[in-house]
Design a protein around this motif. Structure first.
Motif, mmCIF file in Angstrom:
data_model
loop_
_atom_site.group_PDB
_atom_site.id
_atom_site.type_symbol
_atom_site.label_atom_id
_atom_site.label_comp_id
_atom_site.label_asym_id
_atom_site.label_seq_id
_atom_site.Cartn_x
_atom_site.Cartn_y
_atom_site.Cartn_z
ATOM 1 N N TYR A 175 -45.108 6.636 -17.814
ATOM 2 C CA TYR A 175 -46.132 7.626 -17.482
ATOM 3 C C TYR A 175 -47.390 7.425 -18.336
ATOM 4 O O TYR A 175 -48.517 7.609 -17.859
ATOM 5 C CB TYR A 175 -45.586 9.041 -17.652
ATOM 6 N N VAL A 179 -51.270 6.708 -16.971
ATOM 7 C CA VAL A 179 -52.490 7.435 -17.352
ATOM 8 C C VAL A 179 -53.561 6.462 -17.853
ATOM 9 O O VAL A 179 -54.746 6.635 -17.570
ATOM 10 C CB VAL A 179 -52.179 8.511 -18.417
ATOM 11 N N LYS A 180 -53.138 5.432 -18.588
ATOM 12 C CA LYS A 180 -54.104 4.434 -19.068
ATOM 13 C C LYS A 180 -54.757 3.691 -17.893
ATOM 14 O O LYS A 180 -55.956 3.460 -17.884
ATOM 15 C CB LYS A 180 -53.402 3.431 -19.982
ATOM 16 N N PRO A 183 -56.692 7.048 -15.099
ATOM 17 C CA PRO A 183 -57.000 8.272 -15.873
ATOM 18 C C PRO A 183 -57.082 9.537 -15.015
ATOM 19 O O PRO A 183 -56.782 10.631 -15.493
ATOM 20 C CB PRO A 183 -58.365 7.959 -16.501
ATOM 21 N N LYS A 185 -55.135 10.472 -12.885
ATOM 22 C CA LYS A 185 -53.787 11.010 -12.639
ATOM 23 C C LYS A 185 -53.223 11.750 -13.859
ATOM 24 O O LYS A 185 -52.059 12.154 -13.844
ATOM 25 C CB LYS A 185 -52.828 9.874 -12.248
ATOM 26 N N LYS A 186 -54.038 11.913 -14.890
ATOM 27 C CA LYS A 186 -53.546 12.530 -16.135
ATOM 28 C C LYS A 186 -52.963 13.914 -15.904
ATOM 29 O O LYS A 186 -51.844 14.211 -16.352
ATOM 30 C CB LYS A 186 -54.679 12.618 -17.168
ATOM 31 N N GLN A 187 -53.677 14.772 -15.187
ATOM 32 C CA GLN A 187 -53.183 16.133 -14.971
ATOM 33 C C GLN A 187 -51.894 16.137 -14.156
ATOM 34 O O GLN A 187 -50.985 16.928 -14.423
ATOM 35 C CB GLN A 187 -54.251 16.998 -14.274
ATOM 36 N N LEU A 190 -49.142 15.268 -16.516
ATOM 37 C CA LEU A 190 -48.835 16.409 -17.386
ATOM 38 C C LEU A 190 -48.020 17.462 -16.630
ATOM 39 O O LEU A 190 -47.083 18.051 -17.188
ATOM 40 C CB LEU A 190 -50.129 17.033 -17.931
ATOM 41 N N ASP A 226 -57.777 9.872 -23.263
ATOM 42 C CA ASP A 226 -56.793 10.571 -22.427
ATOM 43 C C ASP A 226 -55.448 10.698 -23.146
ATOM 44 O O ASP A 226 -54.752 11.708 -23.002
ATOM 45 C CB ASP A 226 -56.611 9.842 -21.094
ATOM 46 N N ILE A 227 -55.089 9.680 -23.913
ATOM 47 C CA ILE A 227 -53.849 9.729 -24.689
ATOM 48 C C ILE A 227 -53.954 10.818 -25.751
ATOM 49 O O ILE A 227 -53.003 11.575 -25.987
ATOM 50 C CB ILE A 227 -53.552 8.352 -25.331
ATOM 51 N N ASP A 229 -55.805 13.491 -25.563
ATOM 52 C CA ASP A 229 -55.692 14.760 -24.818
ATOM 53 C C ASP A 229 -54.225 15.115 -24.568
ATOM 54 O O ASP A 229 -53.821 16.282 -24.685
ATOM 55 C CB ASP A 229 -56.408 14.663 -23.464
ATOM 56 N N MET A 230 -53.434 14.109 -24.224
ATOM 57 C CA MET A 230 -52.018 14.349 -23.930
ATOM 58 C C MET A 230 -51.245 14.754 -25.190
ATOM 59 O O MET A 230 -50.337 15.588 -25.127
ATOM 60 C CB MET A 230 -51.395 13.101 -23.302
#
Length: 598
Positions: A175, A179-180, A183, A185-187, A190, A226-227, A229-230
């Motif tokens: 996962y 995301v990398k 980006p 698809k990040k939400q 999560l 983004d990482i 943020d996660m």
């Protein structure tokens, strides 16, 4: 012409007959009456094998009729030699017959030919492997598909397969990789994590720890926003608010303009009553963001006011808070930007400083000047609460009724309805209260729905022995006294219930309410005595986790007995793993144990 019409009619009747038979057989299949289904499938097999194949084959395997199963598989392979699905069924036949080597030879040949497959065939092949629980072949098929047809759908499928296999480490890494690469698809990722892990329980906590470790490793390698943020998100999910703030500050320094996110975190942390960390959030914003200076400093004062609700604040402390409000009003004036400041000052005057008349005046003036209907409704909520606490419940109900009508399907309307239900409860109108609560159990706001459920259970669980509601009405009156800070009357009423109804099921709720009264009065030893009664005599009741947590907090903060507090926090984690207090207890336990940040 006549003979042609007769032929068409005859042909259609054959088709209709076959379709009816297929439907009949499928009906038996779905009812798990496999013998009856197979009997019909055999009748219509010759002309309809491709149509009935899947259900027919599954029925045969269920009946252990492997000979017939092998025959129909071979027929389909001969008919469709390029279709890998039937070859996978042949492999599954060999697995059932304990001939795995033959099966895996077939599967490996399919993998060798995947370069010739179109995207939809690759997806179907992977799904077929999944169906027979050959997860590794499914992953290999998707990996080949991704090389030929790069797409996020196949990547997500691989991560999901790792989840099905129970491979948390591999799943989280996949996962993170998604995301990398994608980006946007990040939400979605999560949301997937939240659905898989939840927020409570030791097992979920271990999964979050695995995710956090992998995210931090990735951050050290890629320095990806983004990482980062996660990472912040995972700590928020685990109520590790101090760590969430730490990484938010890192994000702010690296990427700037992270102020809005830190403000949101501050509000969430404040709502969870983690006042020290919330204050740090707002102090950071006040120092580093001019646009958040007023809002942040106002939140800091609100926190001081909230802390006064939780513990005894002396007159000098209250005077300081009052002076801070007045200085803010002088500095920023009374205008649209400071309406929320003035509303909060009114709440302070009403609920902390014992000056409800001035509070009511301010709120009514704000209602006159504002054009914002939401803000006006919030003023009305405060007015209704003041009226309730100054012994004017029916005036409060009028306001709540108007809000319920004007905001019928919105959170404010649901909150007004819930508060109205509480007033009916306090005033002895139990059936009316329960009717409102039963509707609110379906409210879109989870918090309101949960509160409604809890209050409804309080009524139903303690009415079985007392259909006239006599005891629950006495308890409700005591709770209303508590709301109005008439503590002596509340204690007297609660003690009267215990004397008059010594075996009633409401005793645990009485002990909890008495403990809350003593906590508000600063009588912590008396509070411990009441909580101890719940722990010793009502350990398996619904509120024991809350009683344990409050007991641990008191002995930790007021008696400095950290070892004993740790034991109780650990007891909550092990005995009540799905409780909302389990994560809070885990955080407290880690802090007392001296755990360092990841």
């Amino acid at each position: 012409m006549k003979s042609l019409i007769l032929f068409v009619l005859f042909f259609n009747s054959i088709i209709l007959f076959s379709q009816n038979k297929i439907n009949e057989a499928n009906s038996f299949f779905y009812k798990k009456e496999y013998s009856k289904a197979v009997e019909i499938y055999k009748e219509i097999e010759k002309e309809n094998l491709t149509i009935i194949y899947n259900n027919y084959l599954k029925s045969l395997f269920k009946l252990n009729d492997h000979t017939t199963a092998n025959k129909i598989i071979n027929k389909q392979i001969i008919k469709f030699p390029e279709n890998p699905i039937y070859k996978i069924d042949k492999g599954y036949f060999f697995i059932v017959k304990n001939k795995k080597e033959k099966a895996y030879n077939i599967f490996n040949k399919i993998l060798q030919n995947t370069d010739n497959y179109k995207k939809n065939i690759l997806t179907n092949t992977a799904n077929k492997f999944l169906e027979i629980k050959e997860y590794d072949f499914a992953i290999k098929t998707l990996q080949k598909g991704i090389r030929k047809y790069p797409n996020v759908s196949m990547e997500l499928n691989i991560a999901n397969i790792h989840r099905q296999k129970g491979e948390t480490e591999e799943m989280t890494k996949k996962y993170i990789e998604i995301v990398k690469k994608y980006p946007e698809k990040k939400q979605r990722v999560l949301n997937i994590f939240q659905n898989i892990f939840g927020r409570d329980g030791s097992q979920q906590n271990e999964k979050y720890s695995t995710l956090q470790e992998n995210l931090i490793k990735e951050l050290q390698i890629s320095n990806n926003k983004d990482i980062l943020d996660m990472i912040i998100w995972t700590y928020m999910q685990q109520y590790e608010f101090d760590k969430a703030l730490k990484y938010s500050k890192i994000a702010d320094k690296k990427y700037t303009q992270y102020g809005n996110k830190i403000f949101e975190i501050g509000l969430i942390v404040k709502e969870n009553k983690e006042y020290e960390t919330a204050t740090k959030c707002f102090e950071y914003l006040s120092k580093n963001y001019k646009e958040y200076k007023l809002l942040s400093e106002l939140e800091i004062i609100k926190i001081k006011r909230e802390k006064c609700k939780k513990s005894i604040c002396g007159k000098e402390e209250l005077k300081k808070i009052d002076l801070q409000y007045q200085n803010f009003i002088q500095e920023y004036g009374a205008n649209q930007k400071t309406y929320y400041l003035l509303k909060d000052y009114a709440n302070f005057l009403a609920f902390n400083y014992n000056n409800p008349d001035t509070a009511v005046f301010i709120l009514n003036e704000l209602k006159k000047v504002t054009l914002d209907n939401i803000f006006k409704s919030e003023c009305n909520l405060s007015l209704a609460e003041i009226l309730l606490k100054t012994n004017k419940p029916w005036d409060a109900i009028k306001i709540y009724s108007e809000l319920e009508r004007d905001f019928k399907n919105e959170k404010i309307g649901h909150l007004a309805k819930f508060n109205k239900a509480k007033i009916y409860f306090y005033t002895g109108n139990i059936d009316w209260a329960k009717a409102h609560l039963d509707i609110l159990k379906l409210a879109t706001s989870k918090l309101i729905a949960n509160d409604a459920m809890k209050m409804s259970l309080l009524i139903t669980d303690n009415s079985n022995l007392d259909t006239s509601y006599d005891v629950i009405i006495m308890y409700a009156k005591a709770e209303y006294y508590f709301v109005k800070k008439e503590y002596e009357k509340s204690i007297y009423t609660l003690d009267s219930i215990i004397k008059g109804f010594p075996s009633h099921s409401i005793k645990d709720e009485i002990y909890l309410l008495k403990s809350n009264i003593y906590i508000e009065q600063g009588l912590y030893d008396s509070a411990l005595q009441e909580l101890d009664k719940i722990i010793k005599n009502h350990y398996y009741d619904i509120i024991c986790d809350e009683a344990l947590f409050k007991y641990a907090e008191i002995i930790e903060k007021k008696h400095n007995e950290e070892e004993q507090a740790m034991e109780i926090y650990n007891k909550i984690i092990t005995d009540f793993p799905n409780s909302i207090y389990a994560q809070k207890a885990r955080k407290k336990y880690r802090k007392l144990r001296g755990d360092k940040d990841l």
